[in-house]
Design a protein around this motif. Structure first.
Motif, PDB file in Angstrom:
ATOM      1  N   HIS A 126      15.305   6.152 -18.634  1.00 13.92           N
ATOM      2  CA  HIS A 126      14.743   5.938 -19.966  1.00 13.92           C
ATOM      3  C   HIS A 126      13.297   5.487 -19.858  1.00 13.92           C
ATOM      4  O   HIS A 126      12.997   4.518 -19.162  1.00 13.92           O
ATOM      5  CB  HIS A 126      15.539   4.865 -20.723  1.00 13.92           C
ATOM      6  CG  HIS A 126      17.019   5.069 -20.677  1.00 13.92           C
ATOM      7  ND1 HIS A 126      17.672   5.982 -21.470  1.00 13.92           N
ATOM      8  CD2 HIS A 126      17.976   4.479 -19.904  1.00 13.92           C
ATOM      9  CE1 HIS A 126      18.968   5.947 -21.212  1.00 13.92           C
ATOM     10  NE2 HIS A 126      19.179   5.040 -20.263  1.00 13.92           N
ATOM     11  N   LYS A 464       8.135   5.560 -28.478  1.00 17.66           N
ATOM     12  CA  LYS A 464       9.102   6.653 -28.409  1.00 17.66           C
ATOM     13  C   LYS A 464       9.953   6.467 -27.147  1.00 17.66           C
ATOM     14  O   LYS A 464       9.425   6.150 -26.074  1.00 17.66           O
ATOM     15  CB  LYS A 464       8.366   7.993 -28.335  1.00 17.66           C
ATOM     16  CG  LYS A 464       9.280   9.185 -28.093  1.00 17.66           C
ATOM     17  CD  LYS A 464       8.472  10.437 -27.763  1.00 17.66           C
ATOM     18  CE  LYS A 464       7.798  10.984 -29.007  1.00 17.66           C
ATOM     19  NZ  LYS A 464       7.112  12.264 -28.714  1.00 17.66           N
ATOM     20  N   ILE A 466      12.207   8.289 -24.323  1.00 12.11           N
ATOM     21  CA  ILE A 466      12.513   9.574 -23.687  1.00 12.11           C
ATOM     22  C   ILE A 466      13.608   9.323 -22.660  1.00 12.11           C
ATOM     23  O   ILE A 466      13.396   8.611 -21.668  1.00 12.11           O
ATOM     24  CB  ILE A 466      11.273  10.190 -23.032  1.00 12.11           C
ATOM     25  CG1 ILE A 466      10.184  10.423 -24.079  1.00 12.11           C
ATOM     26  CG2 ILE A 466      11.637  11.484 -22.319  1.00 12.11           C
ATOM     27  CD1 ILE A 466       8.886  10.954 -23.518  1.00 12.11           C
ATOM     28  N   ARG A 468      16.518  10.862 -20.047  1.00  7.11           N
ATOM     29  CA  ARG A 468      16.819  12.072 -19.255  1.00  7.11           C
ATOM     30  C   ARG A 468      18.070  11.829 -18.426  1.00  7.11           C
ATOM     31  O   ARG A 468      18.206  10.796 -17.755  1.00  7.11           O
ATOM     32  CB  ARG A 468      15.643  12.410 -18.342  1.00  7.11           C
ATOM     33  CG  ARG A 468      15.886  13.604 -17.417  1.00  7.11           C
ATOM     34  CD  ARG A 468      14.609  14.030 -16.718  1.00  7.11           C
ATOM     35  NE  ARG A 468      14.033  12.995 -15.890  1.00  7.11           N
ATOM     36  CZ  ARG A 468      14.423  12.732 -14.628  1.00  7.11           C
ATOM     37  NH1 ARG A 468      15.411  13.417 -14.089  1.00  7.11           N
ATOM     38  NH2 ARG A 468      13.823  11.791 -13.946  1.00  7.11           N
TER      39      ARG A 468
END
Length: 480
Positions: A126, A464, A466, A468
């Motif tokens: 993250h 934000k 992100i 994965r």
């Protein structure tokens, strides 16, 4: 005005009056509704490109503007000097903060780091990424025309947010001069825009628009509430430095000369028109006379006037309404039992300009308007106290939030105890210090967010996440 990358006329006019001479010093263009809509559209269109501009290029633009501000120091300071009658020596702070803000935030944005979060199951990674929030609109107060602009301009440019600056109609000249410098260096269209508005309704159109993502301002609490109400057409971020009614606690072990210097220095500078200016000075009775004597001596020694003499300490109030309001506070306090110890009226022989002599009031009580209101004038109100039993309640009784408080004592435990208990965004102990790298903000009705320091960047940025998945076979199958 400076709209969409060009200097432009407006639908209206604003006559700017020097409060020291009561003469007109300029007429500037003012925006009507069509001008406001044009500025909003330009900022909206500029946002994708400016947000995507590499930090190094944003820094270059900021430093080019900084260099122009430095090269035009005398002109910019003269704008402030004439539009609000500010003593010449005090205009340096306004100008200097523009230089400091562009410098500081050009460096600080490069230090801002994205960061990672742990994953409890270990299955994902993250990242938290900072991104520009969007278009910002800044409403500025008149008391520090360039300093207030600097507090908004630097972090907005650095963060990648196009900004529309709406200066006060009392003091638009210096802001317009900054717009002229932006035009001169060819700043990309819509990145910075400067416009005063002919009417309050046109100003409301800026905050009521759904285009801005950030509304920021410096002003009164009532104005702040109004901006929030008009901005409720969409979800926005707010960054506001609002009103204050600063208490000063002077204990019997304090350095009284230091306390008097700080109180009178901040209170008489800029004619007391400072959001952090001491309003209610609580003095322990055993040192009451000694402190009062010092405050009165400093009030009588203060030099009031308007020219380029660096010895002038106190300029005019901003307009006739302000003079009448401040004079009324003094007169009502005296009628209700306060003792007028210095000042209280125009300085002798000064019949032009909105000057009020530095004033000291003794025997001020909690029921007086001068105690309850943020005076925003050169009045030191002294309130004696005998014990500390009720002192904290009185000091914290400033509405529903506070900006700044001051404590003078040699007792470190006492100082830290009061600093923890005072409900203010800033507590200054045995001195006063402000700079571009130090956070400036209030609690509750005194504001949200911060001007200055790296924290100001957060008002113009959003985070934000992100995430994965760590199963790399997923990516291999997509690539195949």
């Amino acid at each position: 005005m400076y709209i969409d990358g060009a200097l432009t006329d407006g639908q209206g006019r604003i006559d700017v009056i020097n409060p020291a001479t009561e003469d007109s010093v300029a007429t500037v263009a003012a925006a009507g509704f069509a001008d406001v809509e044009r500025a909003l559209a330009a900022a909206r269109d500029a946002f994708p490109g400016w947000a995507a501009t590499p930090i190094a290029e944003r820094q270059r633009w900021m430093r080019r503007l900084r260099d122009e501000v430095i090269a035009n120091e005398d002109d910019l300071r003269a704008c402030v000097h004439h539009e609000m009658g500010k003593p010449w020596a005090q205009t340096e702070e306004d100008w200097d903060r523009v230089v400091a803000s562009l410098d500081f935030y050009a460096e600080e944005i490069a230090r801002l780091q994205d960061f990672s979060l742990p994953d409890r199951a270990g299955t994902h990674s993250h990242r938290m990424v900072w991104e520009p929030a969007g278009v910002a609109v800044a409403f500025l107060a008149w008391n520090f025309p360039l300093l207030n602009l600097a507090f908004k301009l630097g972090p907005a440019m650095a963060a990648g947010c196009p900004i529309i600056i709406r200066p006060s109609n009392e003091t638009p000249i210096s802001a317009y001069a900054i717009g002229e410098l932006c035009a001169g260096i060819g700043l990309p269209r819509g990145v910075v825009q400067v416009l005063a508005t002919e009417t309050y309704a046109a100003a409301d159109a800026l905050s009521a628009s759904t285009i801005p993502a950030v509304l920021t301002m410096i002003g009164s609490t009532e104005t702040g509430k109004h901006v929030i109400r008009t901005g409720a057409t969409s979800i926005k971020k707010y960054a506001m430095e609002l009103g204050g009614n600063a208490p000063v606690l002077v204990f019997d072990d304090a350095d009284l000369d230091l306390a008097a210097d700080v109180v009178c220095g901040v209170k008489f500078s800029n004619a007391g028109q400072i959001c952090v200016s001491p309003n209610r000075v609580y003095v322990q009775r055993s040192v009451l006379q000694a402190f009062t004597d010092r405050a009165v001596a400093r009030a009588r020694a203060a030099r009031v006037g308007f020219d380029r003499d660096d010895d002038i300490t106190t300029g005019p109030l901003i307009n006739a309404r302000a003079f009448d309001r401040i004079k009324g506070l003094v007169d009502r306090a005296v009628a209700e039992g306060a003792t007028l110890l210095a000042g209280g009226d125009r300085p002798q022989g000064m019949n032009r300009g909105h000057f009020l002599a530095p004033t000291v009031l003794g025997d001020v009580t909690e029921t007086m308007d001068v105690y309850r209101d943020e005076t925003f004038g050169p009045i030191v109100s002294i309130i004696p106290f005998d014990t500390e039993d009720d002192l904290l309640r009185q000091a914290n009784d400033c509405g529903q939030g506070g900006l700044t408080a001051y404590v003078f004592t040699r007792d470190l435990a006492r100082a830290e105890g009061y600093a923890a208990a005072l409900r203010y965004g800033e507590v200054q102990i045995n001195g006063v210090k402000y700079d571009i790298d130090l956070p400036h903000g209030g609690i509750g009705y005194a504001g949200v967010g911060h001007d200055c320091s790296y924290l100001a960047l957060h008002d113009y940025l959003v985070l934000k996440r992100i995430t994965r998945a760590r199963d790399t076979t997923l990516f291999e199958s997509v690539n195949a």
